[in-house]
Design an enzyme around this catalytic site. Structure first.
Site, PDB file in Angstrom:
ATOM      1  N   HIS A 103     -23.006 -41.592 -30.626  1.00  0.00           N
ATOM      2  CA  HIS A 103     -24.110 -40.778 -31.146  1.00  0.00           C
ATOM      3  C   HIS A 103     -23.590 -39.923 -32.296  1.00  0.00           C
ATOM      4  O   HIS A 103     -22.464 -39.422 -32.258  1.00  0.00           O
ATOM      5  CB  HIS A 103     -24.662 -39.877 -30.034  1.00  0.00           C
ATOM      6  CG  HIS A 103     -25.576 -38.786 -30.527  1.00  0.00           C
ATOM      7  ND1 HIS A 103     -25.168 -37.466 -30.654  1.00  0.00           N
ATOM      8  CD2 HIS A 103     -26.871 -38.820 -30.921  1.00  0.00           C
ATOM      9  CE1 HIS A 103     -26.177 -36.739 -31.099  1.00  0.00           C
ATOM     10  NE2 HIS A 103     -27.218 -37.538 -31.271  1.00  0.00           N
ATOM     11  N   SER A 104     -24.396 -39.791 -33.355  1.00  0.00           N
ATOM     12  CA  SER A 104     -24.065 -38.925 -34.486  1.00  0.00           C
ATOM     13  C   SER A 104     -22.747 -39.389 -35.119  1.00  0.00           C
ATOM     14  O   SER A 104     -22.614 -40.561 -35.488  1.00  0.00           O
ATOM     15  CB  SER A 104     -24.005 -37.468 -34.007  1.00  0.00           C
ATOM     16  OG  SER A 104     -23.936 -36.572 -35.091  1.00  0.00           O
ATOM     17  N   LEU A 105     -21.774 -38.506 -35.249  1.00  0.00           N
ATOM     18  CA  LEU A 105     -20.471 -38.895 -35.785  1.00  0.00           C
ATOM     19  C   LEU A 105     -19.879 -40.063 -34.998  1.00  0.00           C
ATOM     20  O   LEU A 105     -19.329 -41.011 -35.569  1.00  0.00           O
ATOM     21  CB  LEU A 105     -19.524 -37.689 -35.740  1.00  0.00           C
ATOM     22  CG  LEU A 105     -18.036 -37.941 -36.007  1.00  0.00           C
ATOM     23  CD1 LEU A 105     -17.811 -38.484 -37.406  1.00  0.00           C
ATOM     24  CD2 LEU A 105     -17.243 -36.647 -35.779  1.00  0.00           C
TER      25      LEU A 105
END
Length: 369
Positions: free
Chosen positions: A233-235
Site C-alpha cells: 500500500h502507498s510507498l
C-alpha cells in the site's frame, strides 16, 4: 547490485519457471501446482465485466483466491472483489506486528510465515503463504506518518526519505526551504540527470527498493516451488510494482503513487509495445485519493505542507480505478488514502450499497500520462 540480482534470479530454476521475463521458460504445470487452480479462469485475461462478488466475508474468511492463467503463469484475479479485498487485508497487516490486536483475519488457508524489518527502522512487512506453500505473498508496509493518518512510527523518517527519493522530480527540491534527499539540483528548474540516476541507484543509503530485492531473493530460496506475488500500500505498493517489473512476477499496488518515473530512472525493463496490457502488474486505487491520482503536489497541497514531494503521477502496468468521486460523491481528501478506509469504505461495500455498481475494468494508464 540490482542487475546482478536480476540476472541471478532469471537464470535460476524459479526464474525460468515463474518469471514472465524468462527467455527459456519451463512453466509446464505451474497452474496445476496450486491447490487453488480449480478457482482459475483459464483465459489470457481476467473477467472485467462481471458484477462484484458480494460474498466477500464468506470467501474472504476461507481465503480462497480467484486466478487466471496467462502463458502458463498463475495470476491473482484482482477484478474478483473477494480476492482483491483479501490481498488488501494482507497489505493492511504489513503495518503491524503479528500479535497486534488489529490484525486482519486472513482465514485458515493463509498464515504469516515470516516477517522482515521489525527489529529495525527501515522497510517492513510480512511473508504470507497458503496452506501448501504454493502461493506466497510478500506484503510491504507503506509510509507510517501522522500525515498519512496511518500513525507515525520509528520508520517514519526513512519512509519519508524513500517517498521523496522515488516520487519527486529532483531530490525533493521544491524551494529553498526544503531539505533535499540528494545534491542534484542545479539552479532554477534544472536538475543533473546523471546525478539523479546515480542517487536512485545508491545501494547504501536506506534504499527500500534494493533492500526489498534482497528480501525477495531470500524468499525464493525458502519457497523454491511457490508462485510469488508482491503486494503493498502507498510507498509499499510502489516498491511492490517496481519489484514485479524487475523480476517478472505478479504485483498488486494499492493506492500507490506513480511508479513509472522511478522505474525509468532505475533503468528497469519495459514490456514490448502492445504487451503492457498483459503484464500482471496491477495498481488499484480510487479517485478520491490525491496520492494515487497524482494530485498531491504543489504549494497548495497537503503533501507540500508535510514535506512530501509527491510529484509523480503515472503508473506502470494496468490500473483498476474505483470512481468514488463520481459514484460515491467523495471529495478528494488525504484521509481517503489510508488502507483501512480503502478496505472498509471503498472496496468491501462496492456493489452492495449500490447494486448498480460494477467492478471497474483493468486498463493501462492514459496514453498522455
Amino acid at each position: 547490485m540490482l542487475h546482478k540480482l536480476r540476472a541471478e534470479y532469471l537464470s535460476s530454476e524459479h526464474g525460468r519457471r515463474y518469471s514472465y521475463w524468462s527467455a527459456t521458460p519451463t512453466r509446464a504445470g505451474n497452474a496445476a501446482q496450486s491447490s487453488n487452480a480449480a478457482q482459475s479462469n483459464n483465459t489470457s485475461q481476467p473477467n472485467n465485466t462481471s458484477q462484484p462478488n458480494n460474498a466477500t466475508h464468506a470467501l474472504g474468511a476461507e481465503g480462497k483466491w480467484m486466478y487466471y492463467v496467462d502463458d502458463g503463469l498463475l495470476v491473482p484475479n484482482v477484478t474478483d472483489k473477494a480476492t482483491l479485498v483479501h490481498i488488501a487485508r494482507m497489505v493492511a497487516n504489513a503495518y503491524q506486528p503479528t500479535d497486534s490486536e488489529t490484525w486482519e483475519n486472513l482465514g485458515d488457508r493463509w498464515d504469516a510465515h515470516d516477517s522482515f524489518g521489525w527489529a529495525e527502522d527501515g522497510i517492513r512487512g510480512h511473508v504470507f503463504a497458503d496452506a501448501d506453500n504454493t502461493t506466497v505473498v510478500v506484503a510491504i508496509k507503506g509510509t507510517s506518518s501522522t500525515f498519512f493518518l496511518g500513525g507515525g512510527s520509528e520508520t517514519s523518517a526513512r519512509d519519508k526519505f524513500n517517498d521523496n527519493r522515488l516520487f519527486s522530480c529532483c531530490c525533493a527540491y521544491v524551494d529553498f526551504t526544503w531539505a533535499t534527499v540528494c545534491d542534484c539540483h542545479m539552479s532554477g528548474s534544472k536538475c543533473n540527470a546523471t546525478c539523479l540516476q546515480d542517487a536512485m541507484n545508491d545501494e547504501t543509503s536506506d534504499n527500500y527498493f534494493f533492500a526489498a530485492a534482497q528480501i525477495f531473493m531470500d524468499v525464493v530460496t525458502q519457497y523454491p516451488r511457490a508462485n510469488i506475488v508482491f503486494a503493498g500500500h502507498s510507498l509499499g505498493g510502489a516498491v511492490a510494482g517496481l519489484l514485479g517489473i524487475t523480476f517478472g512476477l505478479p504485483a498488486v499496488g494499492i493506492e500507490a503513487p506513480g511508479d513509472r518515473m522511478a522505474s525509468k530512472r532505475l533503468h528497469l525493463p519495459v514490456p514490448p509495445a502492445g504487451a503492457a496490457g498483459r503484464v500482471p502488474l496491477f495498481h488499484v486505487g480510487h479517485t478520491a485519493d490525491p496520492v494515487y491520482m497524482g494530485v498531491c503536489s504543489g504549494r497548495t497541497s497537503t503533501c507540500y505542507y508535510a514535506g512530501y514531494a509527491m510529484e509523480s503521477r503515472c503508473h506502470n502496468g494496468q490500473q483498476l480505478v474505483f470512481d468514488t468521486v463520481a459514484q460515491r460523491g467523495w471529495r478528494v481528501d488525504m484521509r481517503h488514502h489510508r488502507i483501512n478506509e480503502v478496505i472498509y469504505l471503498a472496496l468491501e461495500p462496492w456493489g452492495i450499497t449500490d447494486p448498480e455498481e460494477r467492478m471497474p475494468t483493468l486498463e493501462p494508464e492514459d496514453k498522455d500520462c
